[in-house]
Design a protein around this motif. Structure first.
Motif, PDB file in Angstrom:
ATOM      1  N   SER A 122     -12.932   3.062 -26.303  1.00  0.00           N
ATOM      2  CA  SER A 122     -14.314   3.362 -25.923  1.00  0.00           C
ATOM      3  C   SER A 122     -15.324   2.413 -26.559  1.00  0.00           C
ATOM      4  O   SER A 122     -16.470   2.337 -26.115  1.00  0.00           O
ATOM      5  N   ALA A 132      -8.083  12.667 -16.184  1.00  0.00           N
ATOM      6  CA  ALA A 132      -8.300  11.268 -16.558  1.00  0.00           C
ATOM      7  C   ALA A 132      -7.391  10.344 -15.759  1.00  0.00           C
ATOM      8  O   ALA A 132      -7.807   9.266 -15.314  1.00  0.00           O
ATOM      9  N   ALA A 168      -8.756  10.235 -12.145  1.00  0.00           N
ATOM     10  CA  ALA A 168     -10.028   9.502 -12.089  1.00  0.00           C
ATOM     11  C   ALA A 168      -9.823   7.998 -12.219  1.00  0.00           C
ATOM     12  O   ALA A 168     -10.428   7.211 -11.480  1.00  0.00           O
ATOM     13  N   SER A 169      -8.949   7.572 -13.152  1.00  0.00           N
ATOM     14  CA  SER A 169      -8.767   6.140 -13.399  1.00  0.00           C
ATOM     15  C   SER A 169      -7.835   5.473 -12.394  1.00  0.00           C
ATOM     16  O   SER A 169      -8.066   4.338 -11.982  1.00  0.00           O
ATOM     17  N   PHE A 200      -9.248   7.230  -8.174  1.00  0.00           N
ATOM     18  CA  PHE A 200     -10.655   6.960  -7.854  1.00  0.00           C
ATOM     19  C   PHE A 200     -11.188   5.706  -8.535  1.00  0.00           C
ATOM     20  O   PHE A 200     -12.340   5.328  -8.325  1.00  0.00           O
ATOM     21  N   GLU A 201     -10.365   5.067  -9.357  1.00  0.00           N
ATOM     22  CA  GLU A 201     -10.698   3.804 -10.030  1.00  0.00           C
ATOM     23  C   GLU A 201     -11.995   3.887 -10.827  1.00  0.00           C
ATOM     24  O   GLU A 201     -12.807   2.954 -10.835  1.00  0.00           O
ATOM     25  N   VAL A 202     -12.187   5.006 -11.513  1.00  0.00           N
ATOM     26  CA  VAL A 202     -13.343   5.165 -12.400  1.00  0.00           C
ATOM     27  C   VAL A 202     -13.095   4.320 -13.645  1.00  0.00           C
ATOM     28  O   VAL A 202     -11.963   4.259 -14.153  1.00  0.00           O
ATOM     29  N   ASN A 203     -14.137   3.656 -14.134  1.00  0.00           N
ATOM     30  CA  ASN A 203     -14.013   2.822 -15.333  1.00  0.00           C
ATOM     31  C   ASN A 203     -13.450   3.650 -16.489  1.00  0.00           C
ATOM     32  O   ASN A 203     -13.910   4.754 -16.766  1.00  0.00           O
ATOM     33  N   TYR A 257     -15.817   5.237 -19.081  1.00  0.00           N
ATOM     34  CA  TYR A 257     -16.480   6.486 -18.692  1.00  0.00           C
ATOM     35  C   TYR A 257     -15.534   7.680 -18.835  1.00  0.00           C
ATOM     36  O   TYR A 257     -15.948   8.768 -19.256  1.00  0.00           O
ATOM     37  N   VAL A 258     -14.284   7.456 -18.481  1.00  0.00           N
ATOM     38  CA  VAL A 258     -13.282   8.531 -18.597  1.00  0.00           C
ATOM     39  C   VAL A 258     -13.144   8.963 -20.055  1.00  0.00           C
ATOM     40  O   VAL A 258     -13.150  10.159 -20.372  1.00  0.00           O
TER      41      VAL A 258
END
Length: 202
Positions: free
Chosen positions: A67, A162, A165-166, A169-172, A175-176
């Motif tokens: 992070s 997590a 999402a990662s 949905f390819e969330v950064n 952010y996760v």
């Protein structure tokens, strides 16, 4: 007596710093595939082999490294070095992590044109990618198994959420990690309030 104890402690500290340096130097020199690989190998070295860090604490350190801004390999070295030997540990771990890629990249950059068009090196790198994937999968399984063993419903939800999402949905990833951290803080606050109310009622 005090002087002897101080000398003994100083020698132990020096040995530990050397061990940190050569461990991070070795891992950095022979790790291919990015920061995630070296962090996973640090887990195997410092948790499984040396037993200097508990597995649960290693998960916390990896979360901090992930992070924080900057290269995850260096961040991982910083948090592990600080945990093991304070500021001296940070400087030692950073030196061990940074020196090998600095030297290797400096040498490779001199002959970049020759390396770029070499088919044998290209095939070697493709083979290394498969090995890197296996290493990451192995350590991910080990660390995930530790969470599963706790049998905590919220940890399950966060882990699965997590992953979805990662990966889907390819969330950064930053952010996760931050969202998971916030959920952890809220949970701790709620648990503290419940504990306080319980103690007041008694």
């Amino acid at each position: 007596m005090e002087e002897q104890q101080e000398k003994t402690q100083g020698k132990k500290q020096d040995k530990k710093l050397w061990k940190i340096f050569w461990s991070t130097f070795y891992l950095s020199a022979f790790t291919f595939g990015g920061g995630y690989v070296i962090v996973s190998l640090m887990k195997k070295k410092f948790v499984d082999e040396y037993h200097w860090i508990a597995e649960e604490e290693m998960l916390d350190l990896v979360a901090i490294a992930q992070s924080a801004p900057g290269a995850i390999a260096v961040n991982g070295a910083i948090v592990i070095g600080y945990k093991l030997a304070g500021i001296a540990g940070i400087l030692t771990a950073i030196a061990g992590t940074v020196i090998p890629p600095f030297l290797i990249i400096s040498i490779l950059s001199a002959g970049y044109q020759a390396f770029r068009s070499n088919q044998i090196i290209s095939l070697m790198l493709e083979g290394m990618q498969a090995g890197v994937g296996a290493v990451i999968a192995s350590v991910t399984y080990d660390m995930g198994a530790g969470i599963v063993k706790k049998k905590d419903a919220l940890s399950y939800v966060l882990m699965v959420g997590a992953f979805i999402a990662s990966c889907i949905f390819e969330v950064n990833v930053v952010y996760v990690i931050l969202i998971c951290g916030i959920v952890g803080v809220l949970r701790a606050l709620i648990e503290n309030r419940i504990t306080k109310k319980g103690s007041e009622e008694k």
